[in-house]
Design a protein around this motif. Structure first.
Motif, mmCIF file in Angstrom:
data_model
loop_
_atom_site.group_PDB
_atom_site.id
_atom_site.type_symbol
_atom_site.label_atom_id
_atom_site.label_comp_id
_atom_site.label_asym_id
_atom_site.label_seq_id
_atom_site.Cartn_x
_atom_site.Cartn_y
_atom_site.Cartn_z
ATOM 1 N N ALA A 28 36.884 58.303 27.889
ATOM 2 C CA ALA A 28 36.244 57.024 27.466
ATOM 3 C C ALA A 28 36.405 55.361 28.548
ATOM 4 O O ALA A 28 36.459 54.866 28.096
ATOM 5 N N ARG A 29 38.074 55.486 28.688
ATOM 6 C CA ARG A 29 38.416 54.093 29.100
ATOM 7 C C ARG A 29 38.347 53.960 30.539
ATOM 8 O O ARG A 29 39.316 53.460 31.197
ATOM 9 N N GLU A 30 37.418 54.503 30.900
ATOM 10 C CA GLU A 30 37.886 54.444 32.259
ATOM 11 C C GLU A 30 37.658 52.741 33.609
ATOM 12 O O GLU A 30 38.194 53.226 34.487
ATOM 13 N N ILE A 31 36.922 51.957 32.346
ATOM 14 C CA ILE A 31 36.487 50.393 33.271
ATOM 15 C C ILE A 31 37.658 50.080 32.078
ATOM 16 O O ILE A 31 38.357 49.833 30.947
ATOM 17 N N PRO A 32 38.488 49.164 32.784
ATOM 18 C CA PRO A 32 39.874 48.623 32.784
ATOM 19 C C PRO A 32 39.422 46.954 31.687
ATOM 20 O O PRO A 32 38.083 46.727 31.843
ATOM 21 N N SER A 33 40.345 46.843 30.656
ATOM 22 C CA SER A 33 39.682 45.966 29.810
ATOM 23 C C SER A 33 40.280 44.740 30.381
ATOM 24 O O SER A 33 40.555 44.253 31.101
ATOM 25 N N GLU A 34 39.133 43.631 29.580
ATOM 26 C CA GLU A 34 39.490 42.430 30.208
ATOM 27 C C GLU A 34 41.278 41.670 30.072
ATOM 28 O O GLU A 34 41.653 40.938 30.819
ATOM 29 N N GLU A 35 42.041 42.184 29.516
ATOM 30 C CA GLU A 35 43.400 41.867 28.635
ATOM 31 C C GLU A 35 44.096 42.869 30.203
ATOM 32 O O GLU A 35 44.737 41.824 31.064
ATOM 33 N N PHE A 37 42.569 43.416 33.772
ATOM 34 C CA PHE A 37 42.456 42.298 34.488
ATOM 35 C C PHE A 37 43.131 41.156 34.445
ATOM 36 O O PHE A 37 43.417 40.774 35.736
ATOM 37 N N ALA A 38 42.884 40.126 33.337
ATOM 38 C CA ALA A 38 43.516 38.867 32.873
ATOM 39 C C ALA A 38 45.133 39.211 33.419
ATOM 40 O O ALA A 38 45.770 38.374 34.357
ATOM 41 N N CYS A 39 45.751 40.139 33.324
ATOM 42 C CA CYS A 39 47.117 40.914 33.486
ATOM 43 C C CYS A 39 47.366 40.629 35.260
ATOM 44 O O CYS A 39 47.798 40.576 35.702
ATOM 45 N N ALA A 40 46.325 41.522 36.228
ATOM 46 C CA ALA A 40 46.588 41.441 37.073
ATOM 47 C C ALA A 40 46.406 40.421 37.841
ATOM 48 O O ALA A 40 46.969 40.004 38.913
ATOM 49 N N LYS A 78 21.166 53.927 44.424
ATOM 50 C CA LYS A 78 21.258 52.823 43.869
ATOM 51 C C LYS A 78 23.040 52.853 42.780
ATOM 52 O O LYS A 78 23.071 53.885 42.479
ATOM 53 N N SER A 79 22.975 51.980 42.297
ATOM 54 C CA SER A 79 24.040 51.626 41.681
ATOM 55 C C SER A 79 23.386 50.015 40.574
ATOM 56 O O SER A 79 22.845 49.082 41.279
ATOM 57 N N THR A 80 24.584 50.379 39.661
ATOM 58 C CA THR A 80 24.712 50.105 38.689
ATOM 59 C C THR A 80 26.038 48.863 38.731
ATOM 60 O O THR A 80 26.921 49.552 39.449
ATOM 61 N N PRO A 81 25.539 47.602 38.148
ATOM 62 C CA PRO A 81 26.907 47.121 38.073
ATOM 63 C C PRO A 81 28.053 47.451 37.101
ATOM 64 O O PRO A 81 27.355 48.092 36.390
ATOM 65 N N ASP A 82 28.889 46.746 37.773
ATOM 66 C CA ASP A 82 30.312 48.002 37.076
ATOM 67 C C ASP A 82 31.346 46.644 36.748
ATOM 68 O O ASP A 82 31.142 45.654 37.609
ATOM 69 N N LYS A 83 31.207 46.539 35.956
ATOM 70 C CA LYS A 83 32.512 45.474 35.046
ATOM 71 C C LYS A 83 34.035 45.677 36.396
ATOM 72 O O LYS A 83 34.327 44.681 36.302
ATOM 73 N N THR A 84 34.179 46.900 36.477
ATOM 74 C CA THR A 84 35.014 46.797 37.216
ATOM 75 C C THR A 84 34.937 46.493 38.907
ATOM 76 O O THR A 84 35.673 45.548 39.871
ATOM 77 N N SER A 85 34.201 46.809 40.468
ATOM 78 C CA SER A 85 33.982 46.025 40.507
ATOM 79 C C SER A 85 33.153 44.216 40.676
ATOM 80 O O SER A 85 33.713 44.120 41.622
ATOM 81 N N GLU A 86 32.719 43.957 38.994
ATOM 82 C CA GLU A 86 32.871 42.774 39.809
ATOM 83 C C GLU A 86 34.578 41.906 39.355
ATOM 84 O O GLU A 86 34.664 41.025 39.486
ATOM 85 N N TYR A 87 35.286 43.002 38.311
ATOM 86 C CA TYR A 87 36.365 42.550 38.224
ATOM 87 C C TYR A 87 37.048 42.417 39.683
ATOM 88 O O TYR A 87 38.000 41.054 39.903
ATOM 89 N N LEU A 88 37.116 43.287 40.419
ATOM 90 C CA LEU A 88 37.487 42.946 42.132
ATOM 91 C C LEU A 88 36.855 42.206 42.882
ATOM 92 O O LEU A 88 37.600 41.796 43.782
ATOM 93 N N GLU A 89 35.562 41.885 42.360
ATOM 94 C CA GLU A 89 35.342 40.900 43.099
ATOM 95 C C GLU A 89 36.287 39.159 43.430
ATOM 96 O O GLU A 89 36.254 38.541 43.717
ATOM 97 N N ILE A 91 39.644 39.399 42.261
ATOM 98 C CA ILE A 91 40.781 39.518 42.439
ATOM 99 C C ILE A 91 40.089 39.492 44.495
ATOM 100 O O ILE A 91 41.857 38.829 45.255
ATOM 101 N N PHE A 92 39.488 40.084 44.777
ATOM 102 C CA PHE A 92 39.215 39.691 45.708
ATOM 103 C C PHE A 92 39.108 38.195 46.426
ATOM 104 O O PHE A 92 40.366 37.738 47.550
#
Length: 130
Positions: A28-35, A37-40, A78-89, A91-92
């Motif tokens: 269930a926790r496959e997507i990193p949390s906001e916390e 991401f903020a730490c990274a 197709k792909s759906t928006p993934d919060k992790t991909s948004e975080y990684l963008e 970070i990039f």
């Protein structure tokens, strides 16, 4: 590779979770949390502020803008928006690494985008750098 600095960030949306078993092949926790991401982001900013350079990123998935290069690997084309991909963008944009390695799409492909070499890794074993 000696002396290279890597940033690592995991997680991604399982588009096939209906075919997986909770706690065995899906979590269930496959997507990193906001916390997380903020730490990274905080750690990367602090490192860069001291004059450091992050040479490469290792992640499970890739930044959202790379999806156009991965069409043949996307679920049903197709792909759906993934919060992790948004975080990684995000970070990039901060890090601007030379290289990015990821494997979420179960294929092998190299492409160049936004000044970075991207490596989708699955069967092929890559040598990072001499």
């Amino acid at each position: 590779m000696q002396g290279d600095i890597f940033l690592c960030f995991g997680g991604a949306l399982s588009v096939d979770k209906a075919h997986r078993i909770p706690g065995l092949s899906w979590w269930a926790r496959e997507i990193p949390s906001e916390e997380e991401f903020a730490c990274a982001i905080r750690n990367a900013r602090d490192f860069i502020a001291t004059g450091g350079r992050i040479d490469a990123v290792l992640s499970h998935t890739a930044p959202w803008f790379t999806m156009k290069f991965l069409k043949e690997y996307l679920w049903c084309g197709k792909s759906t928006p993934d919060k992790t991909s948004e975080y990684l963008e995000r970070i990039f944009e901060l890090v601007r690494p030379e290289r990015w390695y990821f494997g979420h799409f179960h294929g092998d492909k190299k492409f160049y985008a936004h000044g970075c070499d991207f490596y989708l890794c699955y069967d092929e074993i890559l040598k990072f750098k001499d």
